[in-house]
Design a protein around this motif. Structure first.
Motif, PDB file in Angstrom:
ATOM      1  N   ALA A   1       0.820  -1.204   0.000  1.00 63.72           N
ATOM      2  CA  ALA A   1       0.000   0.000   0.000  1.00 63.72           C
ATOM      3  C   ALA A   1       0.862   1.266   0.000  1.00 63.72           C
ATOM      4  O   ALA A   1       0.573   2.224  -0.728  1.00 63.72           O
ATOM      5  CB  ALA A   1      -0.924  -0.003   1.206  1.00 63.72           C
ATOM      6  N   LEU A   2       1.921   1.273   0.780  1.00 62.37           N
ATOM      7  CA  LEU A   2       2.795   2.442   0.809  1.00 62.37           C
ATOM      8  C   LEU A   2       3.532   2.631  -0.512  1.00 62.37           C
ATOM      9  O   LEU A   2       3.689   3.750  -0.995  1.00 62.37           O
ATOM     10  CB  LEU A   2       3.786   2.329   1.974  1.00 62.37           C
ATOM     11  CG  LEU A   2       3.149   2.425   3.358  1.00 62.37           C
ATOM     12  CD1 LEU A   2       4.183   2.107   4.430  1.00 62.37           C
ATOM     13  CD2 LEU A   2       2.533   3.788   3.598  1.00 62.37           C
ATOM     14  N   ARG A   3       3.956   1.534  -1.127  1.00 59.60           N
ATOM     15  CA  ARG A   3       4.610   1.631  -2.432  1.00 59.60           C
ATOM     16  C   ARG A   3       3.653   2.155  -3.501  1.00 59.60           C
ATOM     17  O   ARG A   3       4.047   2.930  -4.374  1.00 59.60           O
ATOM     18  CB  ARG A   3       5.158   0.275  -2.869  1.00 59.60           C
ATOM     19  CG  ARG A   3       6.406  -0.122  -2.153  1.00 59.60           C
ATOM     20  CD  ARG A   3       6.860  -1.506  -2.602  1.00 59.60           C
ATOM     21  NE  ARG A   3       7.986  -1.958  -1.859  1.00 59.60           N
ATOM     22  CZ  ARG A   3       9.251  -1.806  -2.273  1.00 59.60           C
ATOM     23  NH1 ARG A   3       9.483  -1.206  -3.406  1.00 59.60           N
ATOM     24  NH2 ARG A   3      10.235  -2.237  -1.528  1.00 59.60           N
ATOM     25  N   GLN A   4       2.391   1.741  -3.434  1.00 58.57           N
ATOM     26  CA  GLN A   4       1.400   2.214  -4.399  1.00 58.57           C
ATOM     27  C   GLN A   4       1.194   3.718  -4.248  1.00 58.57           C
ATOM     28  O   GLN A   4       1.093   4.440  -5.236  1.00 58.57           O
ATOM     29  CB  GLN A   4       0.087   1.452  -4.202  1.00 58.57           C
ATOM     30  CG  GLN A   4      -0.906   1.603  -5.322  1.00 58.57           C
ATOM     31  CD  GLN A   4      -1.738   2.859  -5.211  1.00 58.57           C
ATOM     32  OE1 GLN A   4      -1.916   3.414  -4.141  1.00 58.57           O
ATOM     33  NE2 GLN A   4      -2.242   3.303  -6.319  1.00 58.57           N
ATOM     34  N   GLN A   5       1.166   4.204  -3.017  1.00 58.05           N
ATOM     35  CA  GLN A   5       1.016   5.634  -2.797  1.00 58.05           C
ATOM     36  C   GLN A   5       2.236   6.408  -3.298  1.00 58.05           C
ATOM     37  O   GLN A   5       2.092   7.479  -3.901  1.00 58.05           O
ATOM     38  CB  GLN A   5       0.789   5.911  -1.309  1.00 58.05           C
ATOM     39  CG  GLN A   5      -0.558   5.412  -0.843  1.00 58.05           C
ATOM     40  CD  GLN A   5      -0.754   5.621   0.638  1.00 58.05           C
ATOM     41  OE1 GLN A   5      -0.994   6.736   1.059  1.00 58.05           O
ATOM     42  NE2 GLN A   5      -0.631   4.546   1.407  1.00 58.05           N
TER      43      GLN A   5
END
Length: 86
Positions: free
Chosen positions: A28-32
């Motif tokens: 999720a953090l990488r997607q953001q």
């Protein structure tokens, strides 16, 4: 000094989390970060990004803890709008 304590707390918290939780959080953090990198200062949320958050909302109970650039209410609204269109 405050950054050090935040880092220390985050590391201690991660030590007690499950591996699956950490993988989902990392994803999720990488997607953001990818959304920020593609669009500059204010991220433009593409349809694929919306589908990602909707899927995360459906299959993961702790999805709202890692949101940075969208509010959890926004993701729920996207999910409901898609259901209405269906």
């Amino acid at each position: 000094m405050l950054n050090f304590f935040i880092l220390l707390f985050g590391t201690a918290r991660a030590a007690f989390r499950s591996h699956a939780y950490l993988v989902v959080e990392n994803l999720a953090l990488r997607q953001q970060l990818a959304a920020y990198a593609c669009s500059g200062r204010r991220p433009r949320i593409a349809t694929a990004d919306r589908w990602f958050w909707i899927a995360l909302h459906r299959f993961c109970s702790h999805w709202a803890e890692v949101l940075v650039f969208v509010k959890p209410e926004t993701v729920i609204r996207w999910h409901r709008d898609g259901f209405r269109r269906y």
